[in-house]
Design a protein around this motif. Structure first.
Motif, PDB file in Angstrom:
ATOM      1  N   ARG A   1       0.826  -1.197   0.000  1.00 14.97           N
ATOM      2  CA  ARG A   1       0.000   0.000   0.000  1.00 14.97           C
ATOM      3  C   ARG A   1       0.863   1.250   0.000  1.00 14.97           C
ATOM      4  N   PHE A   2       1.148   1.728  -1.208  1.00 17.74           N
ATOM      5  CA  PHE A   2       1.893   2.961  -1.381  1.00 17.74           C
ATOM      6  C   PHE A   2       0.968   4.006  -1.999  1.00 17.74           C
ATOM      7  N   HIS A   3       1.449   5.247  -2.056  1.00 20.17           N
ATOM      8  CA  HIS A   3       0.629   6.301  -2.657  1.00 20.17           C
ATOM      9  C   HIS A   3       0.748   6.242  -4.173  1.00 20.17           C
ATOM     10  N   PHE A   4       0.170   5.202  -4.733  1.00 18.96           N
ATOM     11  CA  PHE A   4       0.178   5.004  -6.176  1.00 18.96           C
ATOM     12  C   PHE A   4      -1.253   5.140  -6.668  1.00 18.96           C
ATOM     13  N   ASN A   5      -1.491   6.117  -7.562  1.00 18.06           N
ATOM     14  CA  ASN A   5      -2.869   6.499  -7.875  1.00 18.06           C
ATOM     15  C   ASN A   5      -3.379   6.028  -9.224  1.00 18.06           C
ATOM     16  N   ALA A   6      -2.639   5.166  -9.895  1.00 14.25           N
ATOM     17  CA  ALA A   6      -3.085   4.766 -11.228  1.00 14.25           C
ATOM     18  C   ALA A   6      -3.506   3.299 -11.254  1.00 14.25           C
ATOM     19  N   HIS A   7      -4.186   2.876 -10.199  1.00 10.13           N
ATOM     20  CA  HIS A   7      -4.692   1.513 -10.190  1.00 10.13           C
ATOM     21  C   HIS A   7      -6.098   1.511 -10.807  1.00 10.13           C
ATOM     22  N   ASN A   8      -6.496   0.379 -11.371  1.00  8.89           N
ATOM     23  CA  ASN A   8      -7.800   0.294 -12.028  1.00  8.89           C
ATOM     24  C   ASN A   8      -8.596  -0.908 -11.541  1.00  8.89           C
ATOM     25  N   MET A   9      -9.896  -0.728 -11.480  1.00 11.38           N
ATOM     26  CA  MET A   9     -10.780  -1.822 -11.073  1.00 11.38           C
ATOM     27  C   MET A   9     -12.139  -1.654 -11.749  1.00 11.38           C
ATOM     28  N   VAL A  10     -12.953  -2.716 -11.690  1.00  6.03           N
ATOM     29  CA  VAL A  10     -14.322  -2.622 -12.205  1.00  6.03           C
ATOM     30  C   VAL A  10     -15.283  -2.705 -11.024  1.00  6.03           C
ATOM     31  N   VAL A  11     -16.309  -1.867 -11.032  1.00  3.66           N
ATOM     32  CA  VAL A  11     -17.402  -2.028 -10.070  1.00  3.66           C
ATOM     33  C   VAL A  11     -18.563  -2.644 -10.832  1.00  3.66           C
ATOM     34  N   TYR A  12     -19.075  -3.772 -10.333  1.00  3.04           N
ATOM     35  CA  TYR A  12     -20.107  -4.476 -11.110  1.00  3.04           C
ATOM     36  C   TYR A  12     -21.397  -4.663 -10.321  1.00  3.04           C
ATOM     37  N   GLY A  13     -21.564  -3.872  -9.250  1.00  4.37           N
ATOM     38  CA  GLY A  13     -22.828  -3.975  -8.538  1.00  4.37           C
ATOM     39  C   GLY A  13     -22.756  -3.398  -7.145  1.00  4.37           C
ATOM     40  N   LYS A  14     -23.909  -3.382  -6.495  1.00  9.35           N
ATOM     41  CA  LYS A  14     -23.975  -2.875  -5.126  1.00  9.35           C
ATOM     42  C   LYS A  14     -24.972  -3.746  -4.387  1.00  9.35           C
ATOM     43  N   LYS A  15     -24.548  -4.255  -3.245  1.00  9.79           N
ATOM     44  CA  LYS A  15     -25.388  -5.199  -2.525  1.00  9.79           C
ATOM     45  C   LYS A  15     -25.249  -4.918  -1.041  1.00  9.79           C
ATOM     46  N   ASP A  16     -26.347  -4.735  -0.343  1.00  5.95           N
ATOM     47  CA  ASP A  16     -26.335  -4.457   1.093  1.00  5.95           C
ATOM     48  C   ASP A  16     -25.372  -3.320   1.428  1.00  5.95           C
ATOM     49  N   GLY A  17     -25.379  -2.282   0.627  1.00  7.74           N
ATOM     50  CA  GLY A  17     -24.527  -1.122   0.906  1.00  7.74           C
ATOM     51  C   GLY A  17     -23.062  -1.311   0.547  1.00  7.74           C
ATOM     52  N   LEU A  18     -22.727  -2.477  -0.012  1.00  2.40           N
ATOM     53  CA  LEU A  18     -21.332  -2.713  -0.396  1.00  2.40           C
ATOM     54  C   LEU A  18     -21.173  -2.694  -1.909  1.00  2.40           C
ATOM     55  N   TYR A  19     -20.128  -2.043  -2.382  1.00  2.00           N
ATOM     56  CA  TYR A  19     -19.834  -2.077  -3.812  1.00  2.00           C
ATOM     57  C   TYR A  19     -19.112  -3.377  -4.159  1.00  2.00           C
ATOM     58  N   LEU A  20     -19.561  -4.024  -5.227  1.00  2.00           N
ATOM     59  CA  LEU A  20     -18.933  -5.279  -5.647  1.00  2.00           C
ATOM     60  C   LEU A  20     -17.797  -4.943  -6.614  1.00  2.00           C
ATOM     61  N   ILE A  21     -16.610  -5.423  -6.282  1.00  2.00           N
ATOM     62  CA  ILE A  21     -15.402  -4.994  -6.971  1.00  2.00           C
ATOM     63  C   ILE A  21     -14.722  -6.158  -7.677  1.00  2.00           C
ATOM     64  N   SER A  22     -14.378  -5.938  -8.946  1.00  2.00           N
ATOM     65  CA  SER A  22     -13.552  -6.899  -9.661  1.00  2.00           C
ATOM     66  C   SER A  22     -12.214  -6.201  -9.904  1.00  2.00           C
ATOM     67  N   ASP A  23     -11.238  -6.533  -9.071  1.00  2.00           N
ATOM     68  CA  ASP A  23      -9.901  -5.944  -9.211  1.00  2.00           C
ATOM     69  C   ASP A  23      -9.051  -6.946  -9.978  1.00  2.00           C
ATOM     70  N   PRO A  24      -8.627  -6.593 -11.196  1.00  2.00           N
ATOM     71  CA  PRO A  24      -8.008  -7.586 -12.079  1.00  2.00           C
ATOM     72  C   PRO A  24      -6.733  -8.238 -11.539  1.00  2.00           C
ATOM     73  N   VAL A  25      -6.051  -7.601 -10.601  1.00  2.00           N
ATOM     74  CA  VAL A  25      -4.843  -8.268 -10.110  1.00  2.00           C
ATOM     75  C   VAL A  25      -5.154  -9.278  -8.997  1.00  2.00           C
ATOM     76  N   MET A  26      -6.425  -9.309  -8.555  1.00  2.00           N
ATOM     77  CA  MET A  26      -6.806 -10.260  -7.510  1.00  2.00           C
ATOM     78  C   MET A  26      -7.355 -11.538  -8.130  1.00  2.00           C
ATOM     79  N   GLU A  27      -7.175 -12.650  -7.405  1.00  2.00           N
ATOM     80  CA  GLU A  27      -7.675 -13.923  -7.928  1.00  2.00           C
ATOM     81  C   GLU A  27      -9.200 -13.958  -7.987  1.00  2.00           C
ATOM     82  N   THR A  28      -9.843 -13.352  -6.975  1.00  2.00           N
ATOM     83  CA  THR A  28     -11.307 -13.394  -6.924  1.00  2.00           C
ATOM     84  C   THR A  28     -11.867 -11.982  -6.732  1.00  2.00           C
ATOM     85  N   VAL A  29     -13.199 -11.886  -6.830  1.00  5.06           N
ATOM     86  CA  VAL A  29     -13.836 -10.592  -6.634  1.00  5.06           C
ATOM     87  C   VAL A  29     -13.865 -10.244  -5.149  1.00  5.06           C
TER      88      VAL A  29
END
Lengths: 333, 137
Positions: free
Chosen positions: A120-148
């Motif tokens: 966790r550094f101050h790097f501001n050019a990361h990218n992710m997809v938000v594909y929904g919202k459920k129970d107040g939580l945003y559902l995130i698909s971060d491509p560098v992670m194995e799962t959502v």
């Protein structure tokens, strides 16, 4: 609401977001294809700028530009928006999710709770997809992670409005229109030409010349900066080359994968051969990392200067190979 | 001649990724020379580089802490280091000119700051004004 979105892990976040958004919209494109058509491969030394108290080198094109080039070259349109106001940014995101439209977001890494602390550094050019919202939580698909994963409203707001260099300012983007069929052939050629031009650019800090410049600096650092700082700088170069996102060898393996795929698509055997050559160059970058780590792994102040000369020579050899390589690649298409 | 990083040669070294159960994707060739991907748990050359960077950061933090205790700088500098920031990043988070933030590092100037400015800093560091003002770190 939850959009039926297929998460696929990628090496690099921007390619991954593009590939996954394309797949969602019915066009299957691989990560290397996005990277190659978007002319992601590069080498730049950015003088005068320091990040983490060390000089900055980059092995890739500027954040955001891979998608922009990819879109123009294959004929899709993208909508991009940045915001001054936090509420408007949130409202726009929610509207899109309401319309069942998964969107790409640019975010800062420092406050991403699912990242290991050390990353966790101050790097501001990361990218992710938000594909929904459920129970107040945003559902995130971060491509560098194995799962959502998911983020609270507050967490997402924090990373969307991270500050510092490349501040995302709530940056949201998504494709809005597509051609009937993706014309990959022409796009591939344009992408390759652009990369050859970048890597052979007559600019002292870019491409092959940039690699030579860094080699020159590495020879100087132990004398001008002292061993401790020289090692810190060297470590930073290796991290830029190998940390999460490059797919290994400073993106050279991804690029080799692209050339292989492109060679098959265009029925161009030269590209297949050049893919193999690029793989070997990737191996040389890995060797450079191994040799550099031998220097910075002992943190004592007594490192023989000839060790720095040795890794600098490795880099110069890579520069020579890449110069020949990109000249050949230019002719092969 | 062996060519390229083979799928089964993708390094699986111990790294900082382990704690978060995190694996990264690498590109490699299979036995037929076809490109494919493989997950990696880490690679020593970069783990060493990362650990060194973290160590350097911790050195900066403890050096700054000592300066605060010795009343040579205000606690702002310490919290900046603690949050892995540098001057431009901190200035951008609080929305104050760099040269002014730098001035606020001087203990005497820091003491004279009004609550509004202190609150800005406290919010960025996610602490209270009282915590921000303590010099017995």
């Amino acid at each position: 609401m939850e959009i039926d979105f297929k998460h696929k892990q990628a090496a690099h976040c921007e390619n991954g977001v593009v590939a996954n958004l394309m797949t969602y919209n019915g066009f299957t494109v691989s990560e290397p294809m996005v990277f190659g058509i978007g002319s992601g491969l590069l080498f730049t030394y950015i003088p005068f700028l320091k990040v983490n108290h060390a000089p900055v080198v980059s092995y890739r094109a500027m954040p955001g530009i891979i998608f922009t080039r990819f879109a123009t070259r294959v004929g899709i349109k993208i909508k991009r928006e940045k915001f001054r106001n936090v509420q408007t940014a949130k409202a726009r995101l929610d509207e899109n999710l309401q319309r069942n439209n998964p969107v790409g977001l640019q975010v800062g890494v420092y406050n991403l709770p699912y990242f290991p602390d050390e990353y966790r550094f101050h790097f501001n050019a990361h990218n992710m997809v938000v594909y929904g919202k459920k129970d107040g939580l945003y559902l995130i698909s971060d491509p560098v992670m194995e799962t959502v994963t998911s983020l609270t409203e507050k967490e997402l707001e924090k990373v969307r409005f991270a500050k510092g260099a490349f501040a995302p300012k709530g940056h949201i983007y998504y494709p809005t229109s597509f051609p009937e069929q993706l014309q990959l052939e022409k796009a591939i050629i344009r992408g390759i030409k652009h990369t050859c031009r970048d890597m052979l650019a007559p600019v002292p800090v870019v491409g092959v010349k940039g690699i030579r410049k860094i080699a020159q600096l590495i020879r100087k650092w132990p004398k001008s900066k002292g061993v401790k700082i020289a090692n810190h700088y060297l470590g930073q170069i290796v991290r830029m080359q190998e940390e999460i996102g490059t797919g290994g060898g400073g993106f050279r393996y991804i690029y080799a994968a692209f050339l292989q795929e492109a060679g098959k698509l265009l029925n161009n055997n030269q590209l297949l051969e050049l893919s193999k050559e690029m793989t070997l160059i990737g191996d040389q970058w890995r060797d450079f990392a191994v040799e550099a780590s031998r220097i910075y792994k002992n943190r004592s102040n007594s490192v023989a200067v000839d060790q720095y000369d040795h890794v600098a020579t490795l880099l110069e050899d890579i520069a020579n190979k890449e110069e020949v390589f990109f000249k050949k690649l230019k002719k092969a298409i | 001649m062996t060519l390229g990083m083979k799928k089964n040669e993708v390094p699986q070294d111990k790294s900082n990724l382990e704690s978060a159960n995190f694996k990264e994707l690498c590109y490699a060739v299979d036995e037929n020379g076809e490109y494919t991907t493989e997950l990696s748990t880490g690679w020593s050359p970069k783990t060493i580089a990362l650990n060194n960077a973290i160590e350097a950061l911790n050195e900066r933090i403890s050096a700054s802490k000592q300066r605060v205790i010795d009343l040579k700088v205000s606690p702002l500098e310490y919290y900046m280091e603690l949050h892995k920031m540098d001057l431009p990043i901190l200035a951008s988070y609080v929305g104050i000119w760099k040269w002014r933030v730098k001035r606020h590092f001087r203990p005497a100037v820091f003491k004279s700051l009004n609550n509004k400015t202190l609150q800005k800093y406290a919010d960025v560091f996610d602490i209270t004004i009282e915590e921000l003002q303590r010099t017995d770190l």
